[in-house]
Design a protein around this motif. Structure first.
Motif, PDB file in Angstrom:
ATOM      1  N   UNK A  33       0.835  -1.204   0.000  1.00  0.00           N
ATOM      2  CA  UNK A  33       0.000   0.000   0.000  1.00  0.00           C
ATOM      3  C   UNK A  33       0.869   1.253   0.000  1.00  0.00           C
ATOM      4  N   UNK A  34       2.076   1.161   0.552  1.00  0.00           N
ATOM      5  CA  UNK A  34       3.012   2.288   0.529  1.00  0.00           C
ATOM      6  C   UNK A  34       3.399   2.668  -0.894  1.00  0.00           C
ATOM      7  N   UNK A  35       3.404   1.693  -1.795  1.00  0.00           N
ATOM      8  CA  UNK A  35       3.814   1.959  -3.174  1.00  0.00           C
ATOM      9  C   UNK A  35       2.781   2.790  -3.930  1.00  0.00           C
ATOM     10  N   UNK A  36       1.582   2.874  -3.410  1.00  0.00           N
ATOM     11  CA  UNK A  36       0.509   3.584  -4.108  1.00  0.00           C
ATOM     12  C   UNK A  36       0.528   5.088  -3.845  1.00  0.00           C
ATOM     13  N   UNK A  37       1.445   5.522  -2.996  1.00  0.00           N
ATOM     14  CA  UNK A  37       1.567   6.950  -2.677  1.00  0.00           C
ATOM     15  C   UNK A  37       2.735   7.519  -3.476  1.00  0.00           C
ATOM     16  N   UNK A  38       2.455   8.429  -4.408  1.00  0.00           N
ATOM     17  CA  UNK A  38       3.444   8.879  -5.391  1.00  0.00           C
ATOM     18  C   UNK A  38       3.926  10.296  -5.115  1.00  0.00           C
ATOM     19  N   UNK A  39       5.225  10.475  -5.274  1.00  0.00           N
ATOM     20  CA  UNK A  39       5.819  11.806  -5.160  1.00  0.00           C
ATOM     21  C   UNK A  39       5.999  12.487  -6.495  1.00  0.00           C
ATOM     22  N   UNK A  53      -3.512  15.675 -11.204  1.00  0.00           N
ATOM     23  CA  UNK A  53      -4.036  15.114 -12.446  1.00  0.00           C
ATOM     24  C   UNK A  53      -3.178  13.962 -12.961  1.00  0.00           C
ATOM     25  N   UNK A  54      -1.864  14.077 -12.853  1.00  0.00           N
ATOM     26  CA  UNK A  54      -1.000  13.021 -13.389  1.00  0.00           C
ATOM     27  C   UNK A  54      -1.159  11.736 -12.578  1.00  0.00           C
ATOM     28  N   UNK A  55      -1.385  11.858 -11.274  1.00  0.00           N
ATOM     29  CA  UNK A  55      -1.620  10.667 -10.453  1.00  0.00           C
ATOM     30  C   UNK A  55      -2.962  10.033 -10.813  1.00  0.00           C
ATOM     31  N   UNK A  56      -3.946  10.873 -11.091  1.00  0.00           N
ATOM     32  CA  UNK A  56      -5.256  10.374 -11.512  1.00  0.00           C
ATOM     33  C   UNK A  56      -5.147   9.578 -12.814  1.00  0.00           C
ATOM     34  N   UNK A  57      -4.405  10.118 -13.782  1.00  0.00           N
ATOM     35  CA  UNK A  57      -4.240   9.429 -15.072  1.00  0.00           C
ATOM     36  C   UNK A  57      -3.460   8.124 -14.889  1.00  0.00           C
ATOM     37  N   UNK A  58      -2.408   8.159 -14.093  1.00  0.00           N
ATOM     38  CA  UNK A  58      -1.629   6.932 -13.854  1.00  0.00           C
ATOM     39  C   UNK A  58      -2.488   5.854 -13.204  1.00  0.00           C
ATOM     40  N   UNK A  59      -3.353   6.255 -12.288  1.00  0.00           N
ATOM     41  CA  UNK A  59      -4.259   5.291 -11.650  1.00  0.00           C
ATOM     42  C   UNK A  59      -5.115   4.581 -12.691  1.00  0.00           C
ATOM     43  N   UNK A  60      -5.596   5.337 -13.663  1.00  0.00           N
ATOM     44  CA  UNK A  60      -6.412   4.758 -14.721  1.00  0.00           C
ATOM     45  C   UNK A  60      -5.592   3.839 -15.624  1.00  0.00           C
ATOM     46  N   UNK A  61      -4.366   4.245 -15.915  1.00  0.00           N
ATOM     47  CA  UNK A  61      -3.539   3.477 -16.846  1.00  0.00           C
ATOM     48  C   UNK A  61      -3.164   2.105 -16.297  1.00  0.00           C
ATOM     49  N   UNK A  62      -2.872   2.034 -15.000  1.00  0.00           N
ATOM     50  CA  UNK A  62      -2.451   0.735 -14.449  1.00  0.00           C
ATOM     51  C   UNK A  62      -3.544   0.081 -13.610  1.00  0.00           C
ATOM     52  N   UNK A  63      -4.730   0.715 -13.557  1.00  0.00           N
ATOM     53  CA  UNK A  63      -5.874   0.173 -12.831  1.00  0.00           C
ATOM     54  C   UNK A  63      -5.518  -0.121 -11.374  1.00  0.00           C
ATOM     55  N   UNK A  79      -5.443   2.107  -7.381  1.00  0.00           N
ATOM     56  CA  UNK A  79      -5.809   3.346  -6.695  1.00  0.00           C
ATOM     57  C   UNK A  79      -4.605   4.099  -6.128  1.00  0.00           C
ATOM     58  N   UNK A  80      -3.997   4.929  -6.938  1.00  0.00           N
ATOM     59  CA  UNK A  80      -2.829   5.704  -6.529  1.00  0.00           C
ATOM     60  C   UNK A  80      -3.273   7.025  -5.911  1.00  0.00           C
ATOM     61  N   UNK A  81      -2.373   7.654  -5.159  1.00  0.00           N
ATOM     62  CA  UNK A  81      -2.677   8.961  -4.592  1.00  0.00           C
ATOM     63  C   UNK A  81      -1.403   9.790  -4.479  1.00  0.00           C
ATOM     64  N   UNK A  82      -1.523  11.123  -4.542  1.00  0.00           N
ATOM     65  CA  UNK A  82      -0.342  11.970  -4.394  1.00  0.00           C
ATOM     66  C   UNK A  82       0.180  11.931  -2.963  1.00  0.00           C
TER      67      UNK A  82
END
Length: 471
Positions: free
Chosen positions: A225-231, A250-260, A262-265
């Motif tokens: 779950x730590x990997x889902x938090x992006x810098x 926005x870039x985190x939102x797009x990346x979440x969609x691309x790899x399916x 749930x990422x977050x900033x």
């Protein structure tokens, strides 16, 4: 940029000067410098790591195009080039050794240059003519190696977990549980300290292994779950310099969609850039899985040892001849391979830990090693568990007669007599049985410590090997 007369080479320039680049390659001058500087291992970046970097570049091109930070046609060309790489094209163009410049700048520029040159072709321009699509100014707009590479390690780790390790663990747990049912009524001697112990059921051994692997999978889920938090968006030092105010979210939102996924900033970009703790945490969970998986593989080898001079309680499927000189010999090669991979993962964990603490101030320059070792650990563990399941676990058979023979002949059966004749009497019976060869039953009856009916009830292997239910 200029082409030679035979078009076999092109000339590219950077801040250090110019170099001759083969005309057919898609990487550029900074990649070529890295190739010449780091002829270290011959190991190229893992495909999953390349995927992770390309997903980031696709997401950033989408967002920077939306925000007007780069030209619309440039954005579309970079996106198309990224899609081509993700479908398998240009894979031979990622050529920088995994042991390279600190932080991963060399690999990062390799990615930027390949996408820029392919985008130029798509726009009808020549490779190396970076006026229209520039690796630094366009493909890398609003980014830095310092925020892209830690993000790529996170994305690569998540991809490897989703695509390789978790499916393999699911299958292994299911296969172990199937064997647990199949071997439910096979009674064998338990062993502690590699000495005879009370009887157990072979099915329960497999059920225990299934539970162990399932618990490790839960630990890995928690750690990952730590990997889902992006810098991503921190740019060079975590301040977000040269990025659009709307870019980060926005870039985190797009990346979440691309790899399916749930990422977050990250709540603090500097912290996300400096600390390698998420990778150490995941690596520790992998090491923990590896040590138990190695133990399981050793158990399988012991239980299959023989065929004449070992336990031979189970038969592992023979998958290849085992000796170049001894005909008819088959070795537990899948279990042996499993142990070797587990040891490698444990070694990688040590390397990741050392690398993680080696950062200074605003950056950890050891990220290329962390990237390779972490993603490689996930993938080789996943591939190993998959192979062990398909070529070993699913084909295991039980030597029911041998198992029962050991269980019936074990001196540890005397344990069941403790509550009836006392520990000291039971110890004396066991000692006499070992010295004389008489059965436990015979000695107890001779000493009139119990009746035959009592013994029949107490020394019931079916009952002794049943796990006491939790009330």
């Amino acid at each position: 940029m200029s082409q030679t007369q035979d078009s076999q080479f092109r000339i590219e320039r950077d801040s250090m000067g110019e170099m001759q680049i083969p005309g057919n390659v898609y990487y550029g001058i900074q990649t070529l410098r890295a190739v010449e500087n780091f002829p270290i291992s011959g190991i190229k970046p893992l495909p999953t790591y390349v995927d992770a970097c390309i997903y980031i570049k696709k997401a950033t091109a989408i967002v920077n195009g939306e925000l007007g930070c780069i030209a619309e046609d440039t954005s579309k060309a970079i996106i198309q080039a990224a899609d081509e790489v993700l479908t398998g094209k240009l894979r031979d163009q990622f050529v920088v050794d995994v042991y390279q410049a600190g932080a991963g700048t060399s690999h990062h520029m390799n990615v930027n240059e390949v996408l820029a040159n392919r985008a130029l072709e798509l726009l009808g321009d020549e490779k190396g003519n970076y006026k229209r699509v520039n690796p630094n100014d366009d493909v890398n707009y609003g980014q830095s190696t310092n925020d892209v590479i830690p993000t790529a390690i996170r994305i690569g780790g998540l991809l490897a977990l989703m695509q390789t390790l978790h499916p393999a663990l699911d299958n292994a747990v299911e296969a172990m549980n199937v064997k647990a049912v199949e071997f439910e009524n096979v009674i064998k001697s338990g062993r502690t300290h590699l000495q005879d112990a009370v009887p157990v059921r072979l099915g329960d051994s497999f059920r225990a292994w299934a539970q162990i692997l399932s618990e490790h999978q839960n630990r890995i889920y928690t750690a990952s779950s730590d990997l889902m938090v992006l810098g991503l968006g921190g740019s060079a030092a975590g301040t977000g310099l040269n990025t659009h105010p709307k870019y980060r979210a926005r870039v985190v939102e797009i990346l979440s969609q691309l790899i399916d996924c749930p990422l977050q900033p990250a709540s603090h970009l500097m912290a996300a850039m400096q600390s390698m703790a998420p990778f150490v945490n995941v690596s520790g969970a992998l090491r923990n899985l590896a040590q138990d998986l190695a133990k399981i593989s050793h158990d399988l080898r012991l239980m299959d040892s023989g065929p004449k001079t070992g336990f031979k309680e189970i038969q592992l499927p023979p998958v290849q001849p085992g000796s170049s000189i001894m005909p008819g010999k088959y070795n537990p090669v899948m279990a042996e391979m499993t142990s070797m991979v587990c040891f490698q993962v444990m070694g990688y964990d040590n390397a990741i830990t050392f690398a993680a603490q080696a950062g200074q101030l605003e950056l950890n320059v050891m990220m290329p090693l962390i990237a390779y070792d972490l993603i490689h650990s996930i993938e080789i563990l996943g591939n190993t568990i998959g192979a062990l399941t398909e070529k070993c676990i699913k084909g295991i058979t039980a030597n029911t007669e041998r198992c029962l023979e050991y269980a019936e002949g074990s001196l540890a059966l005397v344990t069941a007599l403790n509550t009836h004749i006392g520990y000291l009497n039971a110890a004396a019976v066991a000692s006499e049985s070992l010295q004389t060869g008489k059965s436990l039953r015979q000695i107890v009856l001779e000493k009139e410590l119990m009746t035959e009916a009592q013994l029949a009830e107490v020394l019931n292997l079916e009952q002794m090997s049943a796990i006491v239910p939790l009330i």
